[in-house]
Enzyme design. Structure first.
Site, mmCIF file in Angstrom:
data_model
loop_
_atom_site.group_PDB
_atom_site.id
_atom_site.type_symbol
_atom_site.label_atom_id
_atom_site.label_comp_id
_atom_site.label_asym_id
_atom_site.label_seq_id
_atom_site.Cartn_x
_atom_site.Cartn_y
_atom_site.Cartn_z
ATOM 1 N N LEU A 1 0.843 -1.202 0.000
ATOM 2 C CA LEU A 1 0.000 0.000 0.000
ATOM 3 C C LEU A 1 0.869 1.239 0.000
ATOM 4 O O LEU A 1 0.523 2.251 -0.576
ATOM 5 C CB LEU A 1 -0.876 0.024 1.256
ATOM 6 C CG LEU A 1 -1.996 -0.985 1.342
ATOM 7 C CD1 LEU A 1 -2.625 -0.925 2.713
ATOM 8 C CD2 LEU A 1 -3.040 -0.696 0.286
ATOM 9 N N GLY A 2 1.992 1.163 0.669
ATOM 10 C CA GLY A 2 2.861 2.325 0.733
ATOM 11 C C GLY A 2 4.230 1.916 1.226
ATOM 12 O O GLY A 2 4.386 0.913 1.911
ATOM 13 N N GLY B 1 8.020 3.552 2.728
ATOM 14 C CA GLY B 1 8.682 4.742 3.227
ATOM 15 C C GLY B 1 10.040 4.371 3.758
ATOM 16 O O GLY B 1 10.429 3.203 3.715
ATOM 17 N N GLY B 2 10.755 5.382 4.225
ATOM 18 C CA GLY B 2 12.087 5.132 4.739
ATOM 19 C C GLY B 2 12.064 4.140 5.883
ATOM 20 O O GLY B 2 12.995 3.373 6.069
ATOM 21 N N GLY C 1 9.662 1.761 6.666
ATOM 22 C CA GLY C 1 8.924 0.517 6.590
ATOM 23 C C GLY C 1 8.007 0.439 5.396
ATOM 24 O O GLY C 1 7.938 1.344 4.582
ATOM 25 N N THR C 2 7.306 -0.682 5.321
ATOM 26 C CA THR C 2 6.415 -0.921 4.211
ATOM 27 C C THR C 2 5.064 -1.328 4.778
ATOM 28 O O THR C 2 5.013 -2.057 5.752
ATOM 29 C CB THR C 2 6.965 -2.065 3.342
ATOM 30 O OG1 THR C 2 8.334 -1.783 3.079
ATOM 31 C CG2 THR C 2 6.216 -2.180 2.031
ATOM 32 N N VAL C 3 3.995 -0.858 4.153
ATOM 33 C CA VAL C 3 2.661 -1.264 4.592
ATOM 34 C C VAL C 3 2.047 -2.147 3.516
ATOM 35 O O VAL C 3 2.023 -1.781 2.343
ATOM 36 C CB VAL C 3 1.759 -0.052 4.856
ATOM 37 C CG1 VAL C 3 0.377 -0.498 5.266
ATOM 38 C CG2 VAL C 3 2.351 0.815 5.949
ATOM 39 N N ASP D 1 2.574 13.175 16.559
ATOM 40 C CA ASP D 1 2.797 13.478 15.138
ATOM 41 C C ASP D 1 1.458 13.719 14.446
ATOM 42 O O ASP D 1 1.131 13.074 13.457
ATOM 43 C CB ASP D 1 3.570 12.334 14.483
ATOM 44 C CG ASP D 1 4.205 12.756 13.162
ATOM 45 O OD1 ASP D 1 4.163 13.969 12.836
ATOM 46 O OD2 ASP D 1 4.727 11.883 12.445
HETATM 47 C C1 LIG Z 1 11.971 7.501 9.776
HETATM 48 O O1 LIG Z 1 12.228 7.662 11.170
HETATM 49 C C2 LIG Z 1 13.113 8.738 11.448
HETATM 50 C C3 LIG Z 1 13.411 8.741 12.950
HETATM 51 O O2 LIG Z 1 12.302 8.269 13.665
HETATM 52 C C4 LIG Z 1 12.491 10.056 10.994
HETATM 53 O O3 LIG Z 1 13.392 11.128 11.220
HETATM 54 C C5 LIG Z 1 12.189 9.969 9.531
HETATM 55 O O4 LIG Z 1 11.504 11.134 9.086
HETATM 56 C C6 LIG Z 1 11.323 8.751 9.227
HETATM 57 N N1 LIG Z 1 11.161 8.630 7.789
HETATM 58 C C7 LIG Z 1 9.963 8.479 7.211
HETATM 59 C C8 LIG Z 1 9.957 8.399 5.735
HETATM 60 O O5 LIG Z 1 8.923 8.418 7.862
#
Ligand SMILES: *[C@@H]1O[C@H](CO)[C@@H](O)[C@H](O)[C@H]1NC(C)=O
Ligand SMILES: *[C@@H]1O[C@H](CO)[C@@H](O)[C@H](O)[C@H]1NC(C)=O
Ligand SMILES: *[C@@H]1O[C@H](CO)[C@@H](O)[C@H](O)[C@H]1NC(C)=O
Ligand SMILES: *[C@@H]1O[C@H](CO)[C@@H](O)[C@H](O)[C@H]1NC(C)=O
Ligand SMILES: *[C@@H]1O[C@H](CO)[C@@H](O)[C@H](O)[C@H]1NC(C)=O
Ligand SMILES: *[C@@H]1O[C@H](CO)[C@@H](O)[C@H](O)[C@H]1NC(C)=O
Ligand SMILES: *[C@@H]1O[C@H](CO)[C@@H](O)[C@H](O)[C@H]1NC(C)=O
Ligand SMILES: *[C@@H]1O[C@H](CO)[C@@H](O)[C@H](O)[C@H]1NC(C)=O
Ligand SMILES: *[C@@H]1O[C@H](CO)[C@@H](O)[C@H](O)[C@H]1NC(C)=O
Ligand SMILES: *[C@@H]1O[C@H](CO)[C@@H](O)[C@H](O)[C@H]1NC(C)=O
Length: 757
Positions: free
Chosen positions: A439-440, A442-443, A445-447, A555
């Site tokens: 689904l997505g 990112g840095g 992880g993966t969903v 967040d």
């Molecule tokens: C991954 O985690 C780091 C530290 O928690 C954070 O700075 C970073 O923005 C995150 N990257 C993504 C793509 O959410």
């Protein structure tokens, strides 16, 4: 015998020497053939000059092009009088420049006239082309325009036309209602053409002329154009610059075939069969009667040339097919994944494990029956050992991630619907973490989207990072699992027996607030925005009050506010959540959260409190009010970059009207908007003690929502709007008017795992 053999050798030698010569003679790719003209690549079977293209007959102009100058003086390839823009061999398509027909009011002569006298009739019937019905649309632009397209030249009043269709474009009211990019009847309309057509002419209906509206829309335009290359601009109508801004020509897609027979018939005649490359296949065209060639799966290149289809090196592709530590090995027509030396397992998923013993192999060299028995028993022992050590690894991960703590707690607390999934269950749910279920990404992880055995659809988040905090994982899971609120994404369970823990969440199908506001997909009414704000505030207020010390989201931002089919909010991504620290020593010392939403006080004190969430929520409120992004790095003046400071400045200068989203300014009286703005202002107080609590914010928003629902005629007008944007008439809430109109979904930010925006 000897003589025969010598003859055979000689024959082979002759064949061997003759073979390359024969190949080069039939290869029209020699250095003498021009393969580029005016920046356009010209692959075989197209070509310029004798012997460089596929010859299909004396009067057939399909493949023989000329390199000539265009009206503007640039070199370009031409097919007859059509300028060729690009050629695709694998898809069997050619894009050519097509003339726009214009019919304008001339104030001098006080009559309607065509832009130029030249007859606009496109005919490719004496070639192997057809107009692509899939990719082209007959497009009419104007404010009082009706035009027809037909297979024969209507301006010559020819009879016996095979097809005729058309469409009408009008501008109800005035041209101010026109929208860029929307070609659906207002100032612009489109009609599909039938399959297999190879000529077309345009005619304007004389009853619809522009003499009454000459001041703002003097011309009507019509053209057959590649739909994906056409983007309606309001200026085409208001400034009459469709021809000027496109140079008078727009792309038109033609389908071509290499022979006008079916594949079955073509294969019978080996001399004329065009698919001569190895690893090529014949494909019957769906639009033009005839056939095309294509390279088979795993090969790419030009199937019309000897040896033209070459193996694709999948290992060099964009997507590496194996998982570390597996390595990719290219094979003809495919690839495979291998585990590193001395290891074994599934290299596609990266589960390579050390081979524990070569013992079995050595002993197997022996031949006696007793040895065979020995081998079998040793193998069994080995397998049992292997299985146990795997279980031990799983168990250690389980422990590391706080699984035992979780288990203990679960035993003591009844009625917690939280499941601890095994690795196998999740593999089954996601088809072994198949790329197609992503689904997505990112840095961090993966969903994946998955379907559990009980047919529940879930989102599975697989983290990449392992940091210190994950030792607390079990504890956090326990807290989140007990949260049960209609506006918070439900955590169904987790899997702890893997290297990095995986979370299993409720699946929310409809995207997030960020896409809703900034995706440009549809209008969102003020009532809907207020509903979203209220529900988000309710969810956060619940979090803050559920436990003591409070749970802080940490967040809050629009991509973390998911929206389901009924416009119900689901707050997600508790990746940054913490229990508020109870003593100084526990203060969180790393910055988390997202730029643009960060509580300025938190950045100074490093003290994350529930009022930090209030600040971030204030920024979300601003996004809802203004339709702008929290941080707009493209903005030129410094103020506009930062939404909160931009807003505070505008509010203090009483210039609120300038930054509130025009969509809601027009639909709503100013009073409720001002009240929401006032609330946002309080949330954004620099000193956190002056900010209201989340509970107070939620109550205020709830009050405003109730206020907005009266008087009732308000609601009715909203429902009318819903109908305008095409939502089903079954909507019962004014709030959900857009539920089906919002289609630009992109799950990439699902659960906050997103690619950089
Ligand atoms: C991954 O985690 C780091 C530290 O928690 C954070 O700075 C970073 O923005 C995150 N990257 C993504 C793509 O959410
Ligand atoms: C190039 O275009 C000119 C004018 O349109 C035409 O007279 C000429 O024959 C063309 N040349 C070729 C090689 O087609
Ligand atoms: C040829 O194969 C490619 C890749 O598989 C495919 O995208 C293309 O549509 C095929 N072309 C035709 C005419 O079927
Ligand atoms: C309008 O008509 C006049 C007279 O017939 C002609 O001279 C003029 O070129 C036309 N103008 C345009 C823009 O076609
Ligand atoms: C435009 O159309 C109207 C009726 O539809 C007609 O009366 C008028 O003469 C037309 N004008 C021109 C310039 O063709
Ligand atoms: C459409 O886009 C053009 C720029 O391409 C812009 O000048 C114009 O104002 C836009 N119109 C509307 C209605 O947004
Ligand atoms: C059109 O423009 C002309 C001069 O530019 C003006 O005299 C006339 O009143 C305008 N007509 C309309 C309907 O606005
Ligand atoms: C096969 O094709 C060649 C070249 O187009 C042609 O000359 C020949 O007559 C064809 N043979 C048959 C049996 O149709
Ligand atoms: C959405 O609304 C429909 C009817 O209005 C209802 O049947 C459905 O359960 C709702 N879905 C959710 C997820 O609330
Ligand atoms: C945005 O503006 C607010 C208020 O002026 C300020 O506290 C905050 O640090 C600014 N954020 C950024 C990223 O510039």
């Amino acid at each position: 015998m000897q003589a025969n053999r010598e003859m055979l050798v000689a024959l082979l030698a002759v064949l061997a020497s003759a073979w390359p010569a024969a190949v080069s003679a039939s290869q029209p790719t020699g250095p003498t053939c021009q393969r580029r003209c005016g920046g356009v690549d010209i692959p075989y079977p197209f070509g310029i000059g004798h012997g460089c293209y596929l010859y299909t007959g004396e009067h057939d102009l399909t493949f023989g092009l000329t390199c000539n100058l265009t009206a503007s003086g640039a070199a370009a390839p031409f097919c007859g009088r059509l300028e060729v823009l690009s050629v695709s061999v694998p898809r069997g398509k050619v894009r050519v420049g097509n003339d726009i027909s214009a019919w304008c009011y001339n104030a001098t002569s006080r009559s309607m006239e065509n832009r130029d006298e030249e007859n606009r009739f496109t005919d490719v019937s004496d070639s192997s082309f057809a107009l692509s019905d899939e990719e082209n649309r007959f497009t009419v632009v104007g404010c009082n325009s009706l035009a027809y397209v037909s297979s024969s030249d209507l301006s010559q009043f020819a009879t016996g036309s095979d097809y005729m269709t058309g469409c009408m474009a009008t501008c109800p009211g005035d041209a101010r209602q026109l929208e860029n990019g929307s070609c659906a009847g207002m100032g612009c309309c489109q009609a599909a053409i039938p399959r297999g057509v190879n000529s077309y002419g345009v005619v304007f209906e004389h009853k619809f002329n522009t003499s009454q509206i000459k001041n703002f829309s003097r011309c009507s335009y019509a053209v057959l154009v590649e739909a994906s290359a056409f983007d309606f601009r309001t200026s085409y109508v208001t400034a009459g610059d469709f021809v000027e801004s496109t140079g008078g020509k727009v792309p038109l897609v033609l389908d071509w075939v290499v022979g006008k027979v079916t594949c079955r018939e073509a294969k019978r005649n080996a001399t004329s069969y065009a698919c001569i490359s190895g690893n090529s296949v014949c494909v019957d065209s769906r639009n033009v009667p005839g056939y095309l060639c294509n390279c088979t799966n795993g090969y790419e290149g030009n199937p019309y040339l000897q040896g033209g289809c070459r193996d694709i090196d999948e290992c060099e592709g964009v997507e590496y097919p194996c998982s570390v530590p597996g390595t990719c090995i290219n094979t003809p027509g495919g690839s495979r994944c291998a585990c590193p030396e001395d290891t074994t397992g599934n290299a596609y998923t990266g589960t390579c494990e050390a081979k524990r013993s070569q013992l079995g192999v050595h002993i197997a060299i022996g031949v006696s029956v007793s040895v065979v028995v020995l081998v079998i028993s040793i193998s069994c022992a080995y397998m049992i050992h292997e299985k146990r050590s795997l279980a031990a690894v799983k168990k250690s991960y389980f422990k590391q991630h706080g699984g035992l703590l979780l288990f203990e707690e679960m035993k003591s607390k009844q009625g917690v619907s939280f499941t601890i999934f095994t690795r196998e269950e999740l593999e089954e749910a996601t088809g072994k973490f198949d790329e197609r279920n992503v689904l997505g990404k990112g840095g961090n992880g993966t969903v994946y989207k998955g379907t559990l055995k009980d047919s529940r659809t879930v989102a599975i988040k697989k983290c990449k990072l392992i940091d210190e905090r994950q030792k607390e994982f079990g504890k956090e899971m326990l807290i989140l699992s007990q949260i049960n609120h209609r506006n918070i994404v439900k955590l169904y369970g987790c899997c702890l027996e893997v290297e990095v823990p995986m979370l299993v969440y409720e699946y929310i199908p409809n995207g997030d607030l960020y896409q809703l506001i900034h995706g440009g997909g549809s209008r969102v009414s003020f009532a809907t925005r207020l509903k979203i704000a209220d529900e988000t505030a309710e969810a956060l207020a619940y979090l803050h009050s559920w436990a003591s010390p409070p749970i802080i989201h940490g967040d809050v931002k629009s991509p973390n506010i998911l929206i389901d089919n009924n416009y119900t909010v689901k707050v997600s991504d508790f990746g940054a959540s913490t229990l508020a620290p109870t003593d100084e020593a526990q203060f969180v010392t790393f910055v988390q959260g997202t730029c643009g939403y960060l509580d300025p006080e938190y950045m100074q004190t490093c003290k994350l409190t529930d009022r930090s969430d209030v600040y971030s929520f204030g920024v979300v409120l601003l996004e809802l009010l203004t339709g702008r992004k929290a941080l707009n790095l493209q903005a030129t003046d410094g103020e506009a970059k930062n939404l909160s400071s931009h807003f505070l400045l505008a509010a203090s200068a009483r210039r609120l009207g300038e930054i509130v989203d025009v969509q809601i300014v027009n639909e709503e009286s100013t009073e409720p908007i001002e009240q929401v703005a006032e609330l946002a202002k309080q949330c954004l107080e620099i000193n956190s003690e002056n900010r209201p609590s989340m509970r107070e914010v939620a109550e205020e928003l709830g009050r405003l929502r109730k206020l907005l629902q009266h008087p009732w005629d308000q609601k009715n007008s909203e429902e009318m709007q819903g109908l305008l944007v095409g939502s089903p008439a079954t909507s019962t809430y004014s709030d959900i008017e857009l539920s089906n109109a919002y289609v630009s979904l992109d799950d990439s930010s699902y659960l906050g795992v997103q690619s950089a925006r």
